[in-house]
Design a protein around this motif. Sequence first.
Motif, short mmCIF file in Angstrom:
data_model
loop_
_atom_site.label_atom_id
_atom_site.label_comp_id
_atom_site.label_asym_id
_atom_site.label_seq_id
_atom_site.Cartn_x
_atom_site.Cartn_y
_atom_site.Cartn_z
N GLN A 130 0.82 -1.21 0.00
CA GLN A 130 0.00 0.00 0.00
C GLN A 130 0.86 1.26 0.00
O GLN A 130 0.33 2.36 0.13
CB GLN A 130 -0.91 0.00 1.24
N SER A 131 2.15 1.10 -0.16
CA SER A 131 3.06 2.25 -0.07
C SER A 131 3.67 2.58 -1.43
O SER A 131 4.00 1.68 -2.21
CB SER A 131 4.19 1.97 0.93
N LEU A 132 3.83 3.87 -1.68
CA LEU A 132 4.55 4.33 -2.86
C LEU A 132 6.02 4.46 -2.48
O LEU A 132 6.38 5.24 -1.60
CB LEU A 132 4.01 5.68 -3.35
N ARG A 133 6.87 3.68 -3.14
CA ARG A 133 8.29 3.71 -2.83
C ARG A 133 9.05 4.48 -3.90
O ARG A 133 8.74 4.39 -5.09
CB ARG A 133 8.85 2.28 -2.77
N MET A 134 10.06 5.23 -3.47
CA MET A 134 10.99 5.88 -4.38
C MET A 134 12.26 5.05 -4.37
O MET A 134 13.04 5.09 -3.42
CB MET A 134 11.26 7.31 -3.92
N ILE A 135 12.45 4.26 -5.40
CA ILE A 135 13.58 3.33 -5.46
C ILE A 135 14.78 4.02 -6.10
O ILE A 135 14.72 4.43 -7.27
CB ILE A 135 13.21 2.08 -6.28
N PRO A 136 15.88 4.15 -5.38
CA PRO A 136 17.08 4.74 -5.98
C PRO A 136 17.60 3.83 -7.10
O PRO A 136 17.75 2.62 -6.90
CB PRO A 136 18.08 4.81 -4.82
N VAL A 137 17.86 4.38 -8.24
CA VAL A 137 18.34 3.58 -9.37
C VAL A 137 19.64 2.88 -9.01
O VAL A 137 19.88 1.73 -9.43
CB VAL A 137 18.52 4.48 -10.62
N ALA A 138 20.49 3.52 -8.22
CA ALA A 138 21.77 2.93 -7.85
C ALA A 138 21.62 1.64 -7.04
O ALA A 138 22.54 0.82 -6.99
CB ALA A 138 22.60 3.94 -7.06
N SER A 139 20.43 1.45 -6.41
CA SER A 139 20.22 0.25 -5.58
C SER A 139 19.58 -0.90 -6.36
O SER A 139 19.34 -1.96 -5.81
CB SER A 139 19.35 0.59 -4.37
N ILE A 140 19.31 -0.68 -7.64
CA ILE A 140 18.67 -1.71 -8.46
C ILE A 140 19.69 -2.76 -8.90
O ILE A 140 20.78 -2.43 -9.36
CB ILE A 140 17.99 -1.08 -9.70
N ASP A 141 19.32 -4.04 -8.74
CA ASP A 141 20.16 -5.14 -9.21
C ASP A 141 19.91 -5.43 -10.68
O ASP A 141 20.83 -5.54 -11.47
CB ASP A 141 19.89 -6.40 -8.39
N PHE A 142 18.62 -5.61 -11.02
CA PHE A 142 18.28 -5.88 -12.41
C PHE A 142 16.82 -5.53 -12.67
O PHE A 142 16.03 -5.31 -11.74
CB PHE A 142 18.54 -7.35 -12.77
N LEU A 143 16.46 -5.46 -13.94
CA LEU A 143 15.10 -5.22 -14.38
C LEU A 143 14.75 -6.32 -15.37
O LEU A 143 15.56 -6.70 -16.22
CB LEU A 143 14.95 -3.86 -15.06
N ARG A 144 13.51 -6.82 -15.29
CA ARG A 144 13.09 -7.89 -16.18
C ARG A 144 11.66 -7.63 -16.65
O ARG A 144 10.77 -7.35 -15.84
CB ARG A 144 13.17 -9.24 -15.45
N SER A 145 11.46 -7.71 -17.95
CA SER A 145 10.13 -7.45 -18.50
C SER A 145 9.18 -8.59 -18.16
O SER A 145 9.57 -9.76 -18.11
CB SER A 145 10.20 -7.25 -20.01
N ASP A 146 7.93 -8.23 -17.93
CA ASP A 146 6.89 -9.20 -17.58
C ASP A 146 5.61 -8.76 -18.28
O ASP A 146 4.78 -8.08 -17.71
CB ASP A 146 6.69 -9.25 -16.07
N GLU A 147 5.50 -9.09 -19.59
CA GLU A 147 4.39 -8.68 -20.44
C GLU A 147 4.28 -7.15 -20.44
O GLU A 147 5.18 -6.46 -20.90
CB GLU A 147 3.10 -9.35 -20.00
N LYS A 148 3.21 -6.58 -19.88
CA LYS A 148 3.03 -5.13 -19.91
C LYS A 148 3.77 -4.43 -18.77
O LYS A 148 3.75 -3.20 -18.67
CB LYS A 148 1.54 -4.78 -19.84
N TYR A 149 4.39 -5.19 -17.91
CA TYR A 149 5.04 -4.62 -16.74
C TYR A 149 6.54 -4.90 -16.76
O TYR A 149 7.04 -5.68 -17.56
CB TYR A 149 4.44 -5.22 -15.46
N THR A 150 7.25 -4.24 -15.84
CA THR A 150 8.67 -4.52 -15.65
C THR A 150 8.91 -4.80 -14.18
O THR A 150 8.44 -4.06 -13.31
CB THR A 150 9.54 -3.33 -16.09
N LEU A 151 9.61 -5.89 -13.90
CA LEU A 151 9.98 -6.24 -12.54
C LEU A 151 11.25 -5.48 -12.17
O LEU A 151 12.25 -5.54 -12.88
CB LEU A 151 10.23 -7.74 -12.43
#
Length: 261
Positions: free
Chosen positions: A160-181
């Motif tokens: 229920q929370s809106l998070r501001m994720i720092p890009v520097a803390s991201i490990d990876f991104l993976r597409s999931d149809e219309k979304y991205t993990l």
Amino acid sequence: MSSTRPSALIADDEPLLRSSLTRMLTQVWPELEIVAEARNGREAVEQYQKFKPTVCFLDVHMPGMTGIEAARQIGRGVHLVFVTAYSEYAVEAFTQGALDYLVKPVDPARLADTVARVRERIGTSQEAPDIDSLLDKLEARMQKKAAAEPLRWIKAMVGQSLRMIPVASIDFLRSDEKYTLIAWRGDDGKAAEALIRSSLKELLDQLDASDFIQIHRSVVVNINMVSHVIRGENETATVFMKGREDKLPVSRSYLHHFKQM
């Protein structure tokens, strides 16, 4: 193929998007014959020269030769519809109405409007417009976007929370149809994940290319978070991330990032 039947070429490097657009076109324009598909701009030019379709649906962003570069080579005499993840490109480049565009994910109602306009031009034997000036505008807009400051934060709903994720803390991104993990490290250093409604391609264009690289059509990794890479068969590999059990595939097209292996 009947000479009176309208035909189309669809060019997009994402197979699912090509299939989706084909399916929607079949519904809104039943008499349209999809004569060719292309995975990149170079293939689009080759398929156009072979089949000479009535209309070309070109993804703006494709590896190697972009949709804009392909359009320049295809030239006049064909009706062009650009497909883009960025509506701001369309606002600036297509205000004259000479060309049409679709914003990903493609909305069926918007597609129906586009088809109606293209069919009207075909029905009145209206020639395809001189596109050079419009392509110049679109290309300039893309270059301006590419030169913008890299993305620093990504907004995502976690519970229920809106998070501001720092890009520097991201490990990876993976597409999931219309979304991205988005897989990242929280403030406590623990692994966390969230889904956002943005395409992987849209995000990749905003990330710092010195930190984030694409290793598969559906995976982008933060190179700073990579633990090690194991070479596989048939010019593939597997990426392992620091502190994670995830095993991320490296396809042949992106193995050059690890050419020292």
